[in-house]
Design an enzyme around this catalytic site. Structure first.
Site, PDB file in Angstrom:
ATOM      1  CB  THR A 206      -0.900  -0.005   1.258  1.00  0.00           C
ATOM      2  OG1 THR A 206      -1.532   1.260   1.391  1.00  0.00           O
ATOM      3  CG2 THR A 206      -0.093  -0.262   2.538  1.00  0.00           C
TER       4      THR A 206
ATOM      5  CD  GLU B  38      -3.398   3.590   4.504  1.00  0.00           C
ATOM      6  OE1 GLU B  38      -3.142   3.483   5.711  1.00  0.00           O
ATOM      7  OE2 GLU B  38      -4.547   3.603   4.027  1.00  0.00           O
TER       8      GLU B  38
ATOM      9  CE1 TYR C  39      -3.487  -2.629   5.646  1.00  0.00           C
ATOM     10  CE2 TYR C  39      -3.269  -0.286   5.136  1.00  0.00           C
ATOM     11  CZ  TYR C  39      -3.361  -1.598   4.715  1.00  0.00           C
ATOM     12  OH  TYR C  39      -3.341  -1.904   3.374  1.00  0.00           O
TER      13      TYR C  39
ATOM     14  CE  LYS D 185      -0.060  -4.598   2.949  1.00  0.00           C
ATOM     15  NZ  LYS D 185      -0.467  -5.929   2.401  1.00  0.00           N
TER      16      LYS D 185
END
Ligand code: NAD
Ligand code: DAU
Length: 376
Positions: free
Chosen positions: A156, A158, A182, A186
């Site tokens: 991602t 993010e 989260y 990741k």
């Protein structure tokens, strides 16, 4: 089952993006056998794959990516040559409430898959050196120059942290700076994947993608949640002032990018995937109201009063913006849909698939799986 090495393990294939990737590969590549490994958590839904479930080149495997023995057995039994890894806990708000499951699934689960792949593909530092001389080990290539193995990790944007308006874009060289549990999980899984490339010579690719939208997305995420709430005249909870910015990409375009990168990407490389399509949340919500009201035959803006500003998400990243020019330049991929077109398609899909939405929001599919496949 041997298939000339073209046995692909796709993890998380019953989820939102995974189901689009499975569908694309099953339909486009009858010569590959696709094994879909999914635990069927709250986010996994086999109804997402009804149209291809009986395809001869498709097999569903219910299982947990954290179960090392089970994963090893899958590699052995089905002679897995390639992995496209999507299984994850994916929702930021859930990670704020319960970070442990994010570390377990996203970090330990990824590590478990890497270890099993390393063992089955015979990756070792020694073999890596040998492979450079003899084209052997886990870097082997066929007569057409195709790589014999690949561990492709779907990640991602993010992990790069947050930008301010006017700060430019995340590139493949942007330093990692995750803020939510989260994105921290990741980021950690991305590091493990690259570490297996560097240490054991495993052919790995990581891609970092922006916000996806489209059919089959679990209605905890902004777009499907709001479409459903507009339909039922329920409040639309906008976090903070709605000033946060996200870069949106139609999910089928993400699946197309994964296809191109899987086949033509350079092992050891990273690619950003995004639509150059930034929207402030509140502007996106207004557009969504316009498109959904129109599709429901309501007067324009009829649902605007449903907008409700609520407490902001903790640590809410202000802006994500992905520079995907490397992918366009090196592999020729670009999004096929304009945002308004994609949004209209998406709204129509949710309104026409109310049965899917009701099934998901009622949780009925979970008890159905329990009966069919057992487990939690
Ligand atoms: P999702 O939550 O819709 O689906 C996740 C799937 O993983 C589900 O089918 C679930 O059952 C399965 N799963 C969860 N834990 C598992 C376990 N322990 N073992 C086996 N299966 C398990 O997620 P999504 O939105 O489709 O995201 C897929 C991947 O893409 C994730 O890795 C996510 O980080 C990444 N990603 C998502 C987006 C996005 O906008 N949704 C953007 C960029 C990257
Ligand atoms: O950027 C890629 C990421 O996009 C993926 O890695 C994640 O798996 C995926 O969930 C998504 O994360 P976001 O947090 O950006 O998506 P979400 O749909 O939850 O929220 C989008 C924006 O809308 C975000 O700024 C928070 C806001 N929001 C969200 C919800 C659910 C609201 O204002 N109200 C809401 O009710």
């Amino acid at each position: 089952m041997k298939n000339g090495g073209k046995n692909i393990l796709i993890t998380g294939g019953a989820g939102f993006i995974g189901s689009h990737v499975v569908r694309l590969f099953v339909n486009k590549y009858p010569e590959y056998h696709i094994y879909n490994l999914d635990k069927l958590t709250y986010a996994g839904n086999l109804a997402n794959l009804k149209d291809i479930e009986n395809s001869p080149n498709y097999t569903f495997l219910k299982g947990d990516i954290c179960d090392y023995e089970a994963v090893k057995e899958i590699f052995r039994k089905y002679d897995i040559g390639y992995v496209i890894h999507l299984a994850a806990e994916s929702h930021v708000d859930r990670s704020i409430k319960d970070p442990f499951i994010f570390a377990r699934t996203n970090v330990i689960g990824t590590l478990t898959l890497l270890q099993a792949a390393r063992e089955w593909w015979n990756c070792s530092l020694a073999l890596r050196k040998k492979s450079q001389e003899e084209n052997d080990g886990c870097f082997s290539r066929d007569e057409n120059g195709n790589i014999g193995h690949l561990f492709y990790h779907i990640s991602t944007d993010e992990v790069y942290g947050a930008l301010k308006p006017g700060d430019g874009y995340f590139t493949e060289d942007t330093k990692y700076d995750p803020h939510s549990p989260y994105s921290a999980s990741k980021a950690s899984s991305d590091h493990f994947v690259r570490a297996f490339g560097d240490t054991y010579g495993m052919p790995v690719i990581v891609t970092n993608c922006s916000n996806n939208y489209g059919p089959y997305q679990f209605p905890e995420k902004l777009i499907p949640l709001f479409i459903n709430n507009i339909r039922y005249n329920k409040p639309l909870p906008v976090y903070g002032k709605g000033e946060n910015i996200r870069d949106w990409l139609y999910v089928v375009d993400h699946a197309r990018a994964i296809d191109v990168i899987f086949h033509k990407g350079e092992p050891g490389d990273t690619y950003n995937i995004g639509g150059f399509n930034e929207w402030k949340n509140i502007d996106l919500v207004r557009l969504l109201i316009k498109v959904t009201d129109k599709a429901l035959g309501r007067p324009e803006g009829a649902s605007a009063g449903l907008i409700t500003y609520v407490t902001d998400r903790a640590g809410h990243d202000l802006r994500y913006a992905i520079d995907s020019s490397k992918l366009k330049r090196s592999l020729g991929w670009e999004p096929s849909l304009q945002f308004e077109e994609g949004l209209e398609k998406t709204v129509r899909w949710y309104l026409e698939h109310q049965e899917w939405m009701d099934h998901v929001t009622s949780g009925a599919y979970l008890s159905y799986y329990k009966e069919m496949y057992g487990g939690e």
